[in-house]
Design a protein around this motif. Structure first.
Motif, mmCIF file in Angstrom:
data_model
loop_
_atom_site.group_PDB
_atom_site.id
_atom_site.type_symbol
_atom_site.label_atom_id
_atom_site.label_comp_id
_atom_site.label_asym_id
_atom_site.label_seq_id
_atom_site.Cartn_x
_atom_site.Cartn_y
_atom_site.Cartn_z
ATOM 1 N N HIS A 107 -8.045 74.199 -18.549
ATOM 2 C CA HIS A 107 -8.492 75.196 -19.535
ATOM 3 C C HIS A 107 -9.028 74.495 -20.777
ATOM 4 O O HIS A 107 -8.843 73.295 -20.960
ATOM 5 N N ASP A 109 -9.018 75.376 -25.157
ATOM 6 C CA ASP A 109 -8.129 76.200 -25.983
ATOM 7 C C ASP A 109 -8.819 77.354 -26.709
ATOM 8 O O ASP A 109 -9.962 77.233 -27.160
ATOM 9 N N HIS A 252 -8.739 70.608 -20.305
ATOM 10 C CA HIS A 252 -7.535 69.787 -20.199
ATOM 11 C C HIS A 252 -6.460 70.521 -19.418
ATOM 12 O O HIS A 252 -6.543 71.723 -19.191
ATOM 13 N N ARG A 268 0.394 69.831 -32.431
ATOM 14 C CA ARG A 268 -0.993 70.212 -32.120
ATOM 15 C C ARG A 268 -1.660 70.866 -33.327
ATOM 16 O O ARG A 268 -1.078 71.735 -33.963
HETATM 17 FE FE LIG Z 1 -4.383 73.639 -24.120
#
Ligand SMILES: [Fe+2]
Length: 277
Positions: A107, A109, A252, A268
């Protein structure tokens, strides 16, 4: 004095960066070099960083301003734009064993945003003794390898993006971020004009003009076709790695092949991006 070194990792994706301390002020020339390298290689692995949460925010700002994430229950108190990705937050079965959350599919983000993040930046704080790698796939190389007829067919398609079909978002996040955002299935990189496939399998509600079931089948079949070893880099984390993924040109995937009780912890940040065209 060390000097900045940017060395490609594979032919299609990734560069390893050494000789930079993102915990210290970064000059304009270095910022430009890193941002260019990100657009060129779609993924940067910046080694040996020692960052506090404030330092991580400063390091991320090299690639642009941060933006809010939609699973706000995992935001760091005091640093709301840092998402804390902890294996200890994994759901548990009645016997206490862990069910790893669904980031294991390929996917990119936050495609449910009108302006999805340009980059996702991950920083390794704590790692399991083995496993827990993250893989990255070049969607520029995937697009380039398609037959011309498919390039034309996919370039005409648009996806409708919502929160993941199975999501744990809070009500206030759903209200803001689950509204149905349309993006092209093939996007053009704003920095270098290259084309890449662009989609999130579990955030795609449907392709415009197609039924949801048919759309998901098309996306799944496309993924099956394009993911090949020559477009993938699998990152084995080391403590202090700061990894920057260009979401405009790469997918990723997390590998849930470790014991979550060991406590894998990544920070993140997502960085503001353009509206895909
Ligand atoms: Fe992700």
């Amino acid at each position: 004095m060390t000097t900045l070194s940017i060395r490609p990792i594979t032919e299609s994706i990734g560069a390893e960066v050494t000789g930079v301390d993102l915990g210290a002020p970064v000059d304009a020339a270095t910022r430009l070099a890193l941002d260019r390298a990100l657009a060129d290689h779609s993924l940067l692995v910046i080694r040996d960083q020692k960052l506090t949460p404030a330092g991580f925010m400063a390091a991320s700002s090299v690639f642009g301003p941060s933006m809010p994430q939609h699973y706000s229950q995992f935001n760091m108190p005091g640093f709301p734009d840092i998402g804390v990705l902890s294996s200890r937050d994994s759901d548990r079965r009645p016997d206490g064993s862990y069910i790893l959350r669904g980031t294991e599919c390929w996917h990119t983000d936050h495609t449910n945003r009108e302006r999805p993040p340009k980059a996702t930046i991950l920083y390794a704080v704590s790692l399991p003794s083995k496993g827990g790698d993250t893989s990255f796939a070049s969607m520029r190389a995937a697009y380039a390898a398609l037959p011309e007829e498919d390039k034309r067919r996919f370039a005409a398609m648009k996806t409708v993006n919502r929160l993941d079909r199975h999501n744990t978002a809070r009500a206030e996040d759903k209200e803001k971020y689950d509204v149905g955002i349309v993006h092209p299935l093939v996007r053009t990189h704003p920095d270098n004009g290259t084309k890449a496939l662009y989609f999130h399998p579990t955030k795609t509600e449907r392709i415009v003009g197609m039924e949801p079931g048919e759309s998901i089948a098309l996306i799944d079949a496309l993924l099956d076709r394009i993911i090949r070893p020559d477009i993938v880099y699998r990152h084995r984390w080391r403590l202090g790695d700061l990894v920057v993924c260009d979401n405009r040109a790469a997918l990723h995937q997390a590998h849930a092949d470790y014991d979550p009780a060991e406590g894998r912890l990544l920070y993140r940040v997502i960085v503001e991006g353009d509206r895909p065209v």
